[in-house]
Design a protein around this motif. Structure first.
Motif, PDB file in Angstrom:
ATOM      1  N   VAL A  50      15.991  45.674 -13.542  1.00 37.41           N
ATOM      2  CA  VAL A  50      16.552  45.296 -12.065  1.00 37.41           C
ATOM      3  C   VAL A  50      16.303  43.788 -11.929  1.00 37.41           C
ATOM      4  O   VAL A  50      17.180  43.400 -11.388  1.00 37.41           O
ATOM      5  CB  VAL A  50      15.375  46.255 -11.566  1.00 37.41           C
ATOM      6  N   ARG A  51      15.178  43.124 -12.464  1.00 34.97           N
ATOM      7  CA  ARG A  51      15.372  41.838 -12.217  1.00 34.97           C
ATOM      8  C   ARG A  51      16.407  41.107 -12.928  1.00 34.97           C
ATOM      9  O   ARG A  51      16.695  39.922 -12.318  1.00 34.97           O
ATOM     10  CB  ARG A  51      13.856  41.330 -12.764  1.00 34.97           C
ATOM     11  N   SER A  52      16.766  41.314 -14.082  1.00 33.06           N
ATOM     12  CA  SER A  52      17.751  40.823 -14.849  1.00 33.06           C
ATOM     13  C   SER A  52      19.127  40.887 -14.472  1.00 33.06           C
ATOM     14  O   SER A  52      20.190  40.361 -14.569  1.00 33.06           O
ATOM     15  CB  SER A  52      17.768  40.929 -16.247  1.00 33.06           C
ATOM     16  N   GLN A  53      19.365  42.039 -13.287  1.00 30.82           N
ATOM     17  CA  GLN A  53      20.817  42.302 -12.717  1.00 30.82           C
ATOM     18  C   GLN A  53      21.214  41.013 -11.893  1.00 30.82           C
ATOM     19  O   GLN A  53      20.608  40.536 -11.212  1.00 30.82           O
ATOM     20  CB  GLN A  53      20.798  43.626 -12.343  1.00 30.82           C
ATOM     21  N   ASP A  54      22.464  40.955 -11.454  1.00 32.27           N
ATOM     22  CA  ASP A  54      23.145  40.182 -10.627  1.00 32.27           C
ATOM     23  C   ASP A  54      22.939  40.940  -9.204  1.00 32.27           C
ATOM     24  O   ASP A  54      23.799  41.408  -8.694  1.00 32.27           O
ATOM     25  CB  ASP A  54      24.479  39.849 -10.724  1.00 32.27           C
ATOM     26  N   ALA A  55      21.704  40.740  -8.552  1.00 31.41           N
ATOM     27  CA  ALA A  55      21.505  41.631  -7.410  1.00 31.41           C
ATOM     28  C   ALA A  55      21.138  40.627  -6.273  1.00 31.41           C
ATOM     29  O   ALA A  55      20.337  39.496  -6.803  1.00 31.41           O
ATOM     30  CB  ALA A  55      20.347  42.481  -7.693  1.00 31.41           C
ATOM     31  N   ASP A  56      21.637  41.027  -5.048  1.00 30.42           N
ATOM     32  CA  ASP A  56      21.183  40.047  -3.983  1.00 30.42           C
ATOM     33  C   ASP A  56      19.722  40.783  -3.343  1.00 30.42           C
ATOM     34  O   ASP A  56      18.869  40.009  -3.022  1.00 30.42           O
ATOM     35  CB  ASP A  56      22.251  40.621  -3.040  1.00 30.42           C
ATOM     36  N   VAL A  57      19.646  42.089  -3.795  1.00 31.45           N
ATOM     37  CA  VAL A  57      18.241  42.823  -3.394  1.00 31.45           C
ATOM     38  C   VAL A  57      17.978  43.927  -4.387  1.00 31.45           C
ATOM     39  O   VAL A  57      18.865  44.388  -4.969  1.00 31.45           O
ATOM     40  CB  VAL A  57      18.439  43.611  -2.044  1.00 31.45           C
ATOM     41  N   ALA A  58      16.653  43.590  -4.833  1.00 33.87           N
ATOM     42  CA  ALA A  58      16.147  44.642  -5.914  1.00 33.87           C
ATOM     43  C   ALA A  58      14.839  45.482  -5.153  1.00 33.87           C
ATOM     44  O   ALA A  58      14.026  44.632  -4.530  1.00 33.87           O
ATOM     45  CB  ALA A  58      15.474  43.829  -6.781  1.00 33.87           C
ATOM     46  N   ILE A  59      15.122  46.815  -5.409  1.00 40.00           N
ATOM     47  CA  ILE A  59      14.126  47.664  -4.667  1.00 40.00           C
ATOM     48  C   ILE A  59      13.395  48.285  -6.007  1.00 40.00           C
ATOM     49  O   ILE A  59      14.160  48.960  -6.640  1.00 40.00           O
ATOM     50  CB  ILE A  59      14.847  48.693  -3.882  1.00 40.00           C
ATOM     51  N   ALA A  67       4.551  37.790  -5.120  1.00 44.66           N
ATOM     52  CA  ALA A  67       4.886  36.620  -3.910  1.00 44.66           C
ATOM     53  C   ALA A  67       6.340  36.752  -3.221  1.00 44.66           C
ATOM     54  O   ALA A  67       6.570  36.313  -2.163  1.00 44.66           O
ATOM     55  CB  ALA A  67       4.431  35.301  -4.412  1.00 44.66           C
ATOM     56  N   ASP A  68       7.127  37.183  -4.129  1.00 45.06           N
ATOM     57  CA  ASP A  68       8.532  37.227  -3.520  1.00 45.06           C
ATOM     58  C   ASP A  68       8.944  38.720  -3.167  1.00 45.06           C
ATOM     59  O   ASP A  68      10.049  38.934  -3.300  1.00 45.06           O
ATOM     60  CB  ASP A  68       9.526  36.539  -4.613  1.00 45.06           C
ATOM     61  N   SER A  69       8.016  39.400  -2.880  1.00 43.04           N
ATOM     62  CA  SER A  69       8.520  40.801  -2.551  1.00 43.04           C
ATOM     63  C   SER A  69       7.680  41.237  -1.217  1.00 43.04           C
ATOM     64  O   SER A  69       6.818  40.850  -0.537  1.00 43.04           O
ATOM     65  CB  SER A  69       7.936  41.892  -3.611  1.00 43.04           C
ATOM     66  N   ILE A  70       8.716  42.250  -0.531  1.00 46.25           N
ATOM     67  CA  ILE A  70       8.080  42.792   0.702  1.00 46.25           C
ATOM     68  C   ILE A  70       7.865  44.405   0.535  1.00 46.25           C
ATOM     69  O   ILE A  70       8.790  45.007   0.337  1.00 46.25           O
ATOM     70  CB  ILE A  70       9.033  42.723   2.046  1.00 46.25           C
ATOM     71  N   PRO A  71       6.437  44.931   0.707  1.00 43.34           N
ATOM     72  CA  PRO A  71       6.450  46.482   0.522  1.00 43.34           C
ATOM     73  C   PRO A  71       7.300  47.062   1.504  1.00 43.34           C
ATOM     74  O   PRO A  71       7.087  46.733   2.821  1.00 43.34           O
ATOM     75  CB  PRO A  71       4.753  46.578   0.855  1.00 43.34           C
ATOM     76  N   LEU A  72       7.993  48.293   1.324  1.00 42.71           N
ATOM     77  CA  LEU A  72       8.854  48.928   2.208  1.00 42.71           C
ATOM     78  C   LEU A  72       8.012  50.130   2.728  1.00 42.71           C
ATOM     79  O   LEU A  72       7.843  50.484   3.896  1.00 42.71           O
ATOM     80  CB  LEU A  72      10.028  49.494   1.502  1.00 42.71           C
ATOM     81  N   PHE A  73       7.382  50.977   1.950  1.00 42.60           N
ATOM     82  CA  PHE A  73       6.575  52.050   2.318  1.00 42.60           C
ATOM     83  C   PHE A  73       5.704  52.417   1.021  1.00 42.60           C
ATOM     84  O   PHE A  73       6.036  52.078  -0.233  1.00 42.60           O
ATOM     85  CB  PHE A  73       7.204  53.007   2.550  1.00 42.60           C
ATOM     86  N   ALA A  74       4.322  53.126   1.283  1.00 45.69           N
ATOM     87  CA  ALA A  74       3.518  53.766   0.195  1.00 45.69           C
ATOM     88  C   ALA A  74       4.374  54.902  -0.662  1.00 45.69           C
ATOM     89  O   ALA A  74       5.199  55.743   0.424  1.00 45.69           O
ATOM     90  CB  ALA A  74       2.238  54.047   0.646  1.00 45.69           C
ATOM     91  N   GLU A  75       4.102  55.052  -1.772  1.00 45.85           N
ATOM     92  CA  GLU A  75       4.584  56.356  -2.578  1.00 45.85           C
ATOM     93  C   GLU A  75       3.683  57.485  -2.173  1.00 45.85           C
ATOM     94  O   GLU A  75       2.440  57.152  -2.638  1.00 45.85           O
ATOM     95  CB  GLU A  75       5.075  55.920  -4.015  1.00 45.85           C
ATOM     96  N   GLU A  76       4.287  58.663  -1.834  1.00 48.92           N
ATOM     97  CA  GLU A  76       3.201  59.754  -1.949  1.00 48.92           C
ATOM     98  C   GLU A  76       3.616  60.568  -3.279  1.00 48.92           C
ATOM     99  O   GLU A  76       4.602  61.208  -3.276  1.00 48.92           O
ATOM    100  CB  GLU A  76       3.534  60.775  -0.850  1.00 48.92           C
ATOM    101  N   VAL A  77       2.792  61.066  -3.999  1.00 47.96           N
ATOM    102  CA  VAL A  77       2.787  61.789  -5.324  1.00 47.96           C
ATOM    103  C   VAL A  77       2.233  63.068  -5.000  1.00 47.96           C
ATOM    104  O   VAL A  77       0.834  62.921  -4.859  1.00 47.96           O
ATOM    105  CB  VAL A  77       2.541  60.897  -6.603  1.00 47.96           C
ATOM    106  N   PHE A  78       2.801  64.206  -5.470  1.00 49.90           N
ATOM    107  CA  PHE A  78       1.977  65.639  -5.260  1.00 49.90           C
ATOM    108  C   PHE A  78       2.514  66.231  -6.119  1.00 49.90           C
ATOM    109  O   PHE A  78       3.759  66.771  -6.333  1.00 49.90           O
ATOM    110  CB  PHE A  78       1.872  66.159  -3.782  1.00 49.90           C
ATOM    111  N   PRO A  79       1.728  67.294  -6.697  1.00 46.61           N
ATOM    112  CA  PRO A  79       2.455  68.351  -7.884  1.00 46.61           C
ATOM    113  C   PRO A  79       3.037  69.381  -6.963  1.00 46.61           C
ATOM    114  O   PRO A  79       2.766  69.859  -5.982  1.00 46.61           O
ATOM    115  CB  PRO A  79       1.124  68.873  -8.544  1.00 46.61           C
TER     116      PRO A  79
END
Length: 103
Positions: A50-59, A67-79
């Motif tokens: 993802v980092r190596s792609q020609d991207a304006d935004v990487a999620i 340092a160069d990221s902004i958390p969007l939301f927490a991940e919830e994992v359940f079985p």
């Protein structure tokens, strides 16, 4: 090619699941607000890809923001399991009792 140069675009890099289950369902609402903006989605499974792609935004998924990221939301994992699995094996009370767990 000329048409692409007239309209703004944004390249979004992310993984397959996030693109399919979160990003794509929200694109119609984005297009209503920004009808002249072309959205290009670049998918891959590795965060290094993802980092190596020609991207304006990487999620991407990360346990700790950088340092160069902004958390969007927490991940919830359940079985989850099928009704047939539940009937055969009963409810999962811990990961050690689960026949499908290889922990």
């Amino acid at each position: 090619m000329q048409n692409a140069e007239r309209h703004p675009h944004i390249n979004v890099a992310t993984d397959f699941a996030f693109a399919a289950y979160w990003l794509l369902p929200r694109l119609p609402a984005f297009r209503e607000l920004h009808p002249d903006t072309e959205v290009r989605i670049i998918t891959s499974q590795g965060s290094h890809e993802v980092r190596s792609q020609d991207a304006d935004v990487a999620i991407r998924f990360a346990s700790q923001p950088s340092a160069d990221s902004i958390p969007l939301f927490a991940e919830e994992v359940f079985p989850i399991c099928s009704p047939g699995f539940l009937a055969k094996h009963g409810p999962i009370t811990s990961h050690k009792n689960s026949p499908a767990c290889h922990c």
